[in-house]
Design a protein around this motif. Structure first.
Motif, PDB file in Angstrom:
ATOM      1  N   LYS A   1       0.874  -1.176   0.000  1.00  0.00           N
ATOM      2  CA  LYS A   1       0.000   0.000   0.000  1.00  0.00           C
ATOM      3  C   LYS A   1       0.906   1.218   0.000  1.00  0.00           C
ATOM      4  CE  LYS A   1      -4.134   2.024   0.703  1.00  0.00           C
ATOM      5  NZ  LYS A   1      -5.311   1.880  -0.156  1.00  0.00           N
TER       6      LYS A   1
ATOM      7  N   LYS B   1      -1.611   6.172  -1.728  1.00  0.00           N
ATOM      8  CA  LYS B   1      -2.627   5.310  -1.102  1.00  0.00           C
ATOM      9  C   LYS B   1      -3.115   4.202  -2.016  1.00  0.00           C
ATOM     10  CE  LYS B   1      -2.298   7.982   2.433  1.00  0.00           C
ATOM     11  NZ  LYS B   1      -1.439   7.539   3.559  1.00  0.00           N
TER      12      LYS B   1
ATOM     13  N   ASP C   1      -6.976   3.040  -4.475  1.00  0.00           N
ATOM     14  CA  ASP C   1      -6.763   3.859  -3.277  1.00  0.00           C
ATOM     15  C   ASP C   1      -7.954   3.770  -2.320  1.00  0.00           C
ATOM     16  OD1 ASP C   1      -8.253   5.180  -5.296  1.00  0.00           O
ATOM     17  OD2 ASP C   1      -7.975   7.089  -4.291  1.00  0.00           O
TER      18      ASP C   1
ATOM     19  N   ILE D   1      -7.951  -1.292   1.258  1.00  0.00           N
ATOM     20  CA  ILE D   1      -6.763  -1.537   2.058  1.00  0.00           C
ATOM     21  C   ILE D   1      -6.243  -2.935   1.753  1.00  0.00           C
ATOM     22  CG2 ILE D   1      -7.377   0.075   3.889  1.00  0.00           C
ATOM     23  CD1 ILE D   1      -8.384  -2.229   5.535  1.00  0.00           C
TER      24      ILE D   1
ATOM     25  N   TYR E   1      -3.451  -5.866   8.717  1.00  0.00           N
ATOM     26  CA  TYR E   1      -3.586  -4.658   7.882  1.00  0.00           C
ATOM     27  C   TYR E   1      -2.782  -3.537   8.540  1.00  0.00           C
ATOM     28  CZ  TYR E   1      -7.667  -7.253   6.249  1.00  0.00           C
ATOM     29  OH  TYR E   1      -8.511  -8.219   5.766  1.00  0.00           O
ATOM     30  N   PRO E   2      -1.741  -3.042   7.911  1.00  0.00           N
ATOM     31  CA  PRO E   2      -1.102  -3.577   6.705  1.00  0.00           C
ATOM     32  C   PRO E   2      -0.357  -4.859   7.020  1.00  0.00           C
ATOM     33  CG  PRO E   2       0.208  -1.808   7.601  1.00  0.00           C
ATOM     34  CD  PRO E   2      -1.042  -1.869   8.437  1.00  0.00           C
TER      35      PRO E   2
ATOM     36  N   PRO F   1     -12.421  -0.419   3.769  1.00  0.00           N
ATOM     37  CA  PRO F   1     -12.201   0.018   5.152  1.00  0.00           C
ATOM     38  C   PRO F   1     -13.504   0.352   5.857  1.00  0.00           C
ATOM     39  CG  PRO F   1     -11.613   1.761   3.614  1.00  0.00           C
ATOM     40  CD  PRO F   1     -11.930   0.552   2.787  1.00  0.00           C
TER      41      PRO F   1
ATOM     42  N   SER G   1      -9.930   4.404   8.289  1.00  0.00           N
ATOM     43  CA  SER G   1      -9.510   4.080   6.924  1.00  0.00           C
ATOM     44  C   SER G   1      -8.439   2.993   6.872  1.00  0.00           C
ATOM     45  CB  SER G   1      -8.981   5.344   6.232  1.00  0.00           C
ATOM     46  OG  SER G   1      -7.855   5.856   6.923  1.00  0.00           O
ATOM     47  N   THR G   2      -7.865   2.606   8.012  1.00  0.00           N
ATOM     48  CA  THR G   2      -6.854   1.553   8.030  1.00  0.00           C
ATOM     49  C   THR G   2      -7.378   0.256   8.639  1.00  0.00           C
ATOM     50  OG1 THR G   2      -5.980   2.284  10.170  1.00  0.00           O
ATOM     51  CG2 THR G   2      -4.999   3.262   8.189  1.00  0.00           C
TER      52      THR G   2
ATOM     53  N   ALA H   1     -10.134  -2.912   8.414  1.00  0.00           N
ATOM     54  CA  ALA H   1     -10.950  -3.601   7.411  1.00  0.00           C
ATOM     55  C   ALA H   1     -12.368  -3.823   7.913  1.00  0.00           C
ATOM     56  CB  ALA H   1     -10.322  -4.936   7.050  1.00  0.00           C
TER      57      ALA H   1
END
Length: 231
Positions: A104, A109, A137, A140, A160-161, A198, A203-204, A206
């Motif tokens: 990512k 993004k 983008d 994720i 994630y990540p 997300p 936003s990070t 899942a």
């Protein structure tokens, strides 16, 4: 025929014809007046219609957005599968070890992919699925790998990540993965590459809407899965 002593027959027909025309003209005028009176909508009617349209749009919009996102996610997962198959195919064609990595990009993004000879390393990254119009983008990236061809040895869950940065899978000259660790259990989880929508608040993190490709065997066989199968 009625007996009309005061009028001649011709005069009677003239009078009857005149009355018929007057009656027809009255009906035409009445119909025209009715249409003029009821043409168009009043302000109240128009306001009610617009209000109903707005309510229906507000109800339908979230469902439509979710549908579009799922369609995009399906395409992204297809792009992951195609990239893995390309790397495997290239390894067999060139009779060399080929690797594929996902990451990512912290700046753009985008979810990015690189296919390269293992002995030369990564030369070029490209956004995932640009050839099929995917905006990667919006998704994720996750994986259950702790290293090259290795499922993390703790609980095999997707992170994630991914803890392995960039996430890397390597195929040998026969398109196989002879030194891989696919996890434990009656049916090992396999090497998972996951793309997910997300959550609305983070936003990070899942959401439950996920798609993944799982490399299952030493021969490099692959399958796709979704949602809870991608955990």
């Amino acid at each position: 025929m009625q007996n009309i002593p005061s009028l001649k027959l011709f005069d009677y027909f003239q009078l009857h014809s005149k009355k018929t025309k007057q009656k027809q003209q009255y009906l035409v005028n009445r119909h025209y007046s009715y249409n003029r009176h009821d043409a168009g909508f009043s302000l109240i009617e128009l306001t009610v219609v617009l209000l109903l349209v707005a309510i229906l749009a507000a109800i339908a919009a979230p469902g439509w957005v979710a549908f579009v996102n799922r369609q995009q996610l399906n395409k992204a997962n297809d792009a992951v599968l195609a990239a893995l198959q390309d790397a495997q195919r290239e390894a067999k064609k060139q009779k060399l070890n080929y690797s594929i990595s996902f990451r990512k990009n912290s700046t753009t993004k985008n979810v990015e992919v690189a296919i390269y000879r293992t002995d030369t390393g990564i030369s070029t990254w490209k956004p995932l699925g640009t050839d099929v119009g995917i905006s990667s983008d919006k998704f994720i990236l996750g994986a259950n790998l702790s290293g090259e061809n290795t499922v993390n040895s703790t609980d095999s869950t997707v992170q994630y990540p991914p803890s392995s940065t960039p996430t890397k899978i390597t195929f040998d000259y026969m398109g196989a993965l002879p030194t891989s660790y696919f996890g434990t259990g009656t049916e090992p989880p396999g090497l998972k590459i996951v793309v997910a929508i997300p959550t609305a608040t983070n936003s990070t993190s899942a959401s439950s809407v996920k798609r993944c490709v799982i490399v299952k065997t030493l021969l490099g066989s692959m399958m796709t899965a979704k949602d809870s199968q991608c955990n």
